[in-house]
Design a protein around this motif. Structure first.
Motif, short mmCIF file in Angstrom:
data_model
loop_
_atom_site.label_atom_id
_atom_site.label_comp_id
_atom_site.label_asym_id
_atom_site.label_seq_id
_atom_site.Cartn_x
_atom_site.Cartn_y
_atom_site.Cartn_z
N SER A 545 0.63 -1.03 0.19
CA SER A 545 0.01 -0.18 -0.01
C SER A 545 1.09 1.10 0.40
CB SER A 545 -0.37 -0.17 1.03
OG SER A 545 0.13 0.26 2.82
N THR A 546 0.60 2.03 -0.48
CA THR A 546 1.01 3.29 -0.55
C THR A 546 -0.20 4.55 -0.39
OG1 THR A 546 1.02 3.65 -2.76
CG2 THR A 546 2.93 2.43 -2.20
N GLN A 547 0.74 5.75 0.06
CA GLN A 547 -0.34 6.73 0.37
C GLN A 547 0.60 8.33 0.54
OE1 GLN A 547 -2.16 6.25 3.90
NE2 GLN A 547 -0.64 6.80 4.90
N THR A 548 -0.07 9.30 0.17
CA THR A 548 0.62 10.57 0.64
C THR A 548 -0.49 11.87 0.63
OG1 THR A 548 2.65 11.69 -0.56
CG2 THR A 548 0.87 10.67 -2.47
N ASN A 549 -0.42 12.68 0.58
CA ASN A 549 -1.35 14.41 0.58
C ASN A 549 -0.70 15.29 -0.19
OD1 ASN A 549 -2.70 13.17 2.41
ND2 ASN A 549 -1.04 13.97 4.09
N ILE A 550 -1.96 15.45 -1.41
CA ILE A 550 -1.06 16.37 -2.03
C ILE A 550 -1.90 18.13 -1.82
CG2 ILE A 550 -1.22 17.43 -5.02
CD1 ILE A 550 -1.35 14.02 -5.30
N TYR A 551 -0.91 18.78 -1.52
CA TYR A 551 -1.99 20.23 -1.57
C TYR A 551 -2.09 20.77 -2.77
CZ TYR A 551 -1.31 18.87 3.55
OH TYR A 551 -1.70 17.68 4.22
N GLY A 552 -3.15 21.79 -2.68
CA GLY A 552 -2.66 22.98 -4.67
C GLY A 552 -4.26 23.91 -3.98
N MET A 553 -3.31 25.67 -4.27
CA MET A 553 -3.64 26.22 -3.14
C MET A 553 -4.08 27.10 -4.61
SD MET A 553 -4.23 28.73 -0.12
CE MET A 553 -3.08 27.72 0.52
N TYR A 554 -5.04 27.91 -4.69
CA TYR A 554 -5.48 29.11 -5.17
C TYR A 554 -5.68 30.46 -4.96
CZ TYR A 554 -8.21 31.75 -9.56
OH TYR A 554 -8.62 32.90 -10.29
N ILE A 563 -12.87 36.74 0.29
CA ILE A 563 -12.32 34.95 0.59
C ILE A 563 -11.22 35.30 -0.41
CG2 ILE A 563 -12.56 32.66 -1.07
CD1 ILE A 563 -15.47 33.29 -1.33
N LYS A 564 -10.29 34.93 0.38
CA LYS A 564 -8.71 35.76 0.15
C LYS A 564 -7.63 34.07 -0.34
CE LYS A 564 -8.99 39.51 1.60
NZ LYS A 564 -8.81 41.08 0.55
N ALA A 565 -8.37 32.78 -0.44
CA ALA A 565 -8.04 32.41 -0.62
C ALA A 565 -8.52 30.38 -0.87
CB ALA A 565 -5.88 31.49 -0.06
N ILE A 566 -8.28 29.85 -1.30
CA ILE A 566 -8.51 28.26 -1.17
C ILE A 566 -7.76 27.16 -1.89
CG2 ILE A 566 -10.68 26.62 -2.75
CD1 ILE A 566 -12.08 28.95 -4.00
N ARG A 567 -8.32 26.96 -0.46
CA ARG A 567 -7.45 25.24 -0.85
C ARG A 567 -7.99 24.11 -1.02
NH1 ARG A 567 -3.76 23.15 4.93
NH2 ARG A 567 -5.54 21.73 4.88
N HIS A 568 -6.97 22.78 -1.60
CA HIS A 568 -7.66 22.28 -1.80
C HIS A 568 -6.72 20.76 -1.53
CE1 HIS A 568 -8.99 18.73 -5.52
NE2 HIS A 568 -9.30 18.11 -4.55
N LYS A 569 -7.05 19.78 -0.78
CA LYS A 569 -6.44 18.46 -0.31
C LYS A 569 -7.04 17.11 -0.61
CE LYS A 569 -4.54 16.03 3.82
NZ LYS A 569 -4.80 16.17 5.03
N MET A 570 -5.87 17.01 -1.22
CA MET A 570 -6.18 15.37 -1.89
C MET A 570 -5.45 14.01 -1.00
SD MET A 570 -6.63 15.33 -6.21
CE MET A 570 -4.99 16.09 -6.20
N SER A 571 -6.19 13.31 -0.94
CA SER A 571 -5.26 12.13 -0.04
C SER A 571 -5.70 11.04 -1.11
CB SER A 571 -5.75 11.93 1.10
OG SER A 571 -5.64 13.04 2.21
N PRO A 572 -4.05 10.19 -1.83
CA PRO A 572 -4.62 9.15 -3.09
C PRO A 572 -3.98 8.68 -1.77
CG PRO A 572 -2.92 11.09 -3.69
CD PRO A 572 -3.53 11.56 -2.66
N SER A 573 -5.40 6.88 -1.98
CA SER A 573 -4.21 6.03 -1.52
C SER A 573 -4.56 4.51 -2.68
CB SER A 573 -4.97 5.38 -0.22
OG SER A 573 -4.57 4.57 0.03
N ILE A 574 -3.48 4.12 -2.51
CA ILE A 574 -2.95 2.87 -4.06
C ILE A 574 -2.67 1.96 -3.07
CG2 ILE A 574 -2.78 2.15 -6.20
CD1 ILE A 574 -2.75 4.93 -6.39
#
Length: 877
Positions: A545-554, A563-574
């Motif tokens: 199994s593998t997992q990590t976190n990916i962050y994105g900011m707009y 609204i100053k910014a929007i943050r998106h957090k993705m946590s994929p797991s395979i």
């Protein structure tokens, strides 16, 4: 003349000294604070001054010891205003906040007269300038205390006369116009009142023509009648009364309640006996009896051993009879209920624990005898008795449990007797104790073990005792040995975790099946044989199994936007997992036969096993999941400074996740259904939703076929078939807490009238306190695309309103939108009347249609003092 003058002076000196003392006390006034003590020896009759003056102490003469009796202790007295001693020293007058104490006796009043010769004390209050009496006598003897208008008490005989006394006896209060205290614990009173109302002028009471009160034991009355709001109710008159009044528990008879039901007749309920066996446990035995043949018996015991354990056991058995034998609607329904609760004190043993929570009954018991709405609506029951042991300084643990569950709707009962679990927490067998330097990779290999022994059965209640222990009960022993391998990282941010798992099951039986077809009768028969022999069944698998976190900011380009910014957090797991085909002939876990059409039918030899068996078919699947979180960085209201401390984070989507898997080895239907779940908050309302999308098409029977939907469908249907979906949310409304709002300016502005916090909307102002909540749920199901979808929608309502501090209204109901009707509904009105309560409970429709109206005393001491009018749900046809 020379001889007479010295004799006269010698005789006048004591009197002059007394007058001087009186003058001194009068001048001291309110500043007197020193406690005056009176010696324990007093004259039997009166103090007589001899030719030689007696020794004067604190302005009190002490008589010759040959003529006095001795009390057991000193009498101490003081007063805030003044203390006056009579010329003969036999009486002391105390004014303003006077206090007299003797052993455990304490008397307080604004005026106290102390008679030293007769060992008596008299006390009363003093009128103030408005002619209102202040400082009435308060008498305290140990834990006993009462207040009166006047009081006369003798320290030697322990007798006294008291007028207009009020004293608390247990949960009740006794008022009396004239009371005689005949010894340290007993009182005789005339024209007394007994009540549980704590008001100076009670709202209700029992007028006792005569009575005897034995403190902390009992109250015995002669003829008595009820007075409600000063209105006497002479009928029915009580010829005599007995009220237990013990601060500690004691044995006694429990008086039953009475009433009438249309179906079961007149009744006497909850009558019996309470046995206070010891300080460690008690026992209550009660029973019900009905004029039409129904009856019940109940037993309850509570037990406790300090610092060890505590618990309670309830057992009930009842027989309900309806109608008459021989009539078509006659029925007889026996039932029982067992409830047991046991808990161990955490300090008793940190390495061993024992607990029990048992709730076992017949399916008909709660439906026919439930006293609460919760018990009636509950359709499932469960029980658990568990014991656990941990070996100190070792990784080994053991637990044993007995579990039970039942469904009262279909009378299904499941028992697990017993279930034993042996476990070993993770150990590192290759780890070196005296290692120097970095650990080797093999030192990070961890092994743990769990062994589970289980014996259980699932059947109908009426068939339970007819089942065979060998043939019908399921049992086995399962071993699980997970092995964790060292983790490692890929590209610094991707964590990889390999592992190996091994499971083995031990059974004492397995099955064989044979297929036979009778060509004459054109009937097929499957013969099944159970072989009672020890067999192993095992499987193993490897996973990565593998997992990590990916962050994105707009960042927003408009500087004037809150609204100053929007943050998106993705946590994929395979993860990847591989399992061999345990249906192969070499394992002998599966077998097969051919039907009349020549089709091969596979069956698991251990399909009846309690832990089932290893699966058939080789599997190498990739599992994928993705979790999403979306947040916004918002500036505070009316803030233009750009101060980072005034920013706040607002969640747009709390969680949005999807998951699926793909079998690399399967010959068809490789892709699993896609599961979607989400959660968010809108204006303080929690919204939950989810669904399942099947990527494959289906035949007319609803069975999946190996054809993807995107090969034939268009639009959103290309993603797959929506087989089920759900949506739920709830909202709470409540009036604003004015006390809380008055503490500051917060919550008083118009823009703050709606507060989006924790799923609750608060409205600023309303005339009376109230709260209301509704919950909506939606469920969609359509597994066969050629059939109509099943949709269920329901609304739950629950509300409460306090018209005043005393009036309370509540409503609970459920509305089935698809059926267009209300289900179980209750309406309740409660009114607090200081020492009385009034309640009205109404179920307007349904099987439990009923109502009850009750006015009763609040205290448990007078629980039978009530007016009760009701219609039982037993009377419904």
């Amino acid at each position: 003349m020379a001889n007479i003058l010295p004799d006269l002076i010698r005789k006048l000196v004591p009197y002059l000294f007394v007058l001087l003392c009186i003058s001194t006390y009068a001048q001291d006034g309110p500043e007197i604070s020193q406690l005056k003590e009176l010696e324990t020896e007093f004259p039997a009759d009166s103090i007589v001054l001899d030719d030689e003056p007696a020794l004067i102490q604190d302005s009190v003469a002490v008589a010759d010891s040959s003529r006095s009796t001795v009390l057991d202790a000193k009498i101490a007295y003081n007063a805030l205003d003044s203390i006056v001693v009579s010329l003969d020293g036999q009486k002391v007058y105390l004014y303003n906040d006077a206090v007299v104490t003797y052993q455990s006796i304490e008397l307080k009043a604004d005026y106290i007269e102390l008679d030293l010769q007769n060992k008596e004390v008299y006390a009363e209050g003093v009128p103030d300038s408005a002619d209102v009496v202040q400082g009435n006598p308060i008498f305290r003897d140990g834990e006993e205390e009462f207040e009166s208008k006047t009081m006369r008490y003798n320290f030697e005989s322990e007798k006294g006369i008291i007028t207009d006394v009020k004293t608390q006896q247990g949960e009740g209060y006794v008022h009396s116009e004239r009371t005689k205290k005949i010894d340290a614990e007993s009182f005789i009173l005339k024209k007394g009142k007994y009540t549980t109302c704590d008001a100076d002028h009670p709202h209700f009471y029992l007028r006792m023509t005569k009575a005897k009160v034995i403190s902390n034991k009992k109250i015995i009355t002669g003829p008595a009648y009820l007075v409600l709001e000063d209105f006497p109710i002479y009928f029915p008159m009580i010829p005599f009364g007995f009220f237990p009044n013990s601060p500690s528990y004691s044995s006694g008879i429990i008086i039953p309640s009475y009433g009438e039901e249309q179906r079961r007749g007149f009744f006497l309920k909850e009558g019996g006996y309470y046995w206070a066996a010891s300080e460690f446990f008690d026992l209550t035995v009660k029973g019900d009896i009905y004029s039409k043949g129904s009856w019940a018996t109940k037993m309850n015991t509570n037990y406790k051993k300090r610092y060890k354990f505590s618990g309670a056991l309830d057992f009930s058995y009842n027989v309900n009879r309806f109608s008459e034998p021989g009539l078509p609607d006659f029925s007889r329904s026996p039932g029982f209920s067992v409830r047991w609760r046991h808990s161990q004190d955490p300090k008793a043993n940190p390495f061993q624990t024992f607990s029990a929570s048992v709730n076992l009954s017949t399916s008909s018991f709660e439906k026919e005898n439930a006293n609460t709405i919760q018990n009636y609506l509950s359709t499932t029951k469960s029980s658990s008795i568990s014991y656990s042991k941990k070996w100190e300084n070792s990784p080994f643990n053991m637990s044993a449990s007995f579990r039970h569950s039942q469904n009262s709707q279909d009378t299904t009962i499941s028992l697990t007797v017993p279930e034993l679990t042996f476990s070993m927490s993770k150990i590192y067998p290759f780890k070196q104790k005296d290692r120097v330097g970095k650990p080797k990779w093999y030192e990070k290999i961890g092994i743990s073990y769990t062994g589970n022994i289980r014996n259980s059965i699932s059947t109908k209640e009426y068939e339970l005792f007819e089942k065979s222990l060998i043939g019908d009960w399921k049992n086995g022993w399962k071993h699980s040995i997970p092995i964790t391998l060292p983790n490692f990282n890929i590209l610094k941010h991707i964590n990889v975790s390999p592992s190996v798992s091994y499971n083995e099951r031990w059974y004492t039986s397995y099955i064989n099946r044979e297929y036979a077809f009778d060509h004459v009768a054109q009937e097929a028969t499957i013969f099944e044989d159970t072989i009672y022999r020890f067999r192993r069944n095992y499987d193993y698998a490897f996973s990565l199994s593998t997992q990590t976190n990916i962050y994105g900011m707009y960042n927003m380009k408009n500087p004037n936007s809150r609204i100053k910014a929007i943050r998106h957090k993705m946590s994929p797991s395979i993860s990847f997992s591989y399992r061999p085909d345990f249906g192969a002939d070499k394992y002998n876990f599966w077998d097969r036969y051919r039907d009349v059409n020549g089709k091969t039918i596979y069956y698991n030899r251990f399909e009846y096993g309690i832990f089932s068996g290893a699966g058939r078919g080789e599997s190498g699947s990739i599992n994928f999941s993705l979790a999403n979180n979306l947040e916004a960085k918002v500036a505070a209201k009316n803030d233009t400074t750009g101060n980072e401390d005034k920013f706040e984070k607002i969640k747009i989507i709390d969680n949005l996740s999807l998951s699926t898997s793909y079998n690399l080895i399967a010959d068809s239907l490789n892709l699993s259904p896609i599961r979607i779940n989400g959660r968010t908050t809108i204006k303080g309302v929690n919204l939950n939703f989810g669904g399942t999308i099947n990527p494959y098409d289906a035949d007319t029977l609803g069975n999946e076929i190996n054809s993807y939907m995107w090969n034939k469908a268009s639009g959103l249907s290309k993603l797959g078939r929506l087989t089920n979906a759900n949506l739920s949310f709830g909202m709470s409304f409540k009036s604003k807490d004015k006390k809380k709002g008055a503490e500051g300016d917060e919550g008083t502005h118009p823009e703050d009238m709606i507060m989006p916090t924790a799923g609750q909307l608060e409205y600023y102002d309303f005339d009376v306190p109230w709260d209301f909540r509704f919950d909506y749920s939606f469920n969609y199901s359509r597994r066969n695309p050629y059939k109509k979808a099943r949709i269920n929608q329901s609304l739950n309502f629950r509300g409460r309103m306090n018209l005043t501090r005393e009036w309370n209204l509540s409503l609970t109901t459920n509305f089935d939108i698809e059926a267009g009707e209300f289900s179980f509904t209750t309406f309740n009105i409660n009114r607090k009347l200081h020492c009385w309560n009034m309640s009205f409970n109404f179920v307007p429709f349904g099987q439990r249609k009923s109502y009850s109206f009750t006015i009763n005393a609040s205290s448990a001491m007078l629980k039978d003092l009530k007016v009760d009018k009701k219609r039982s749900w037993f009377d419904n046809n």
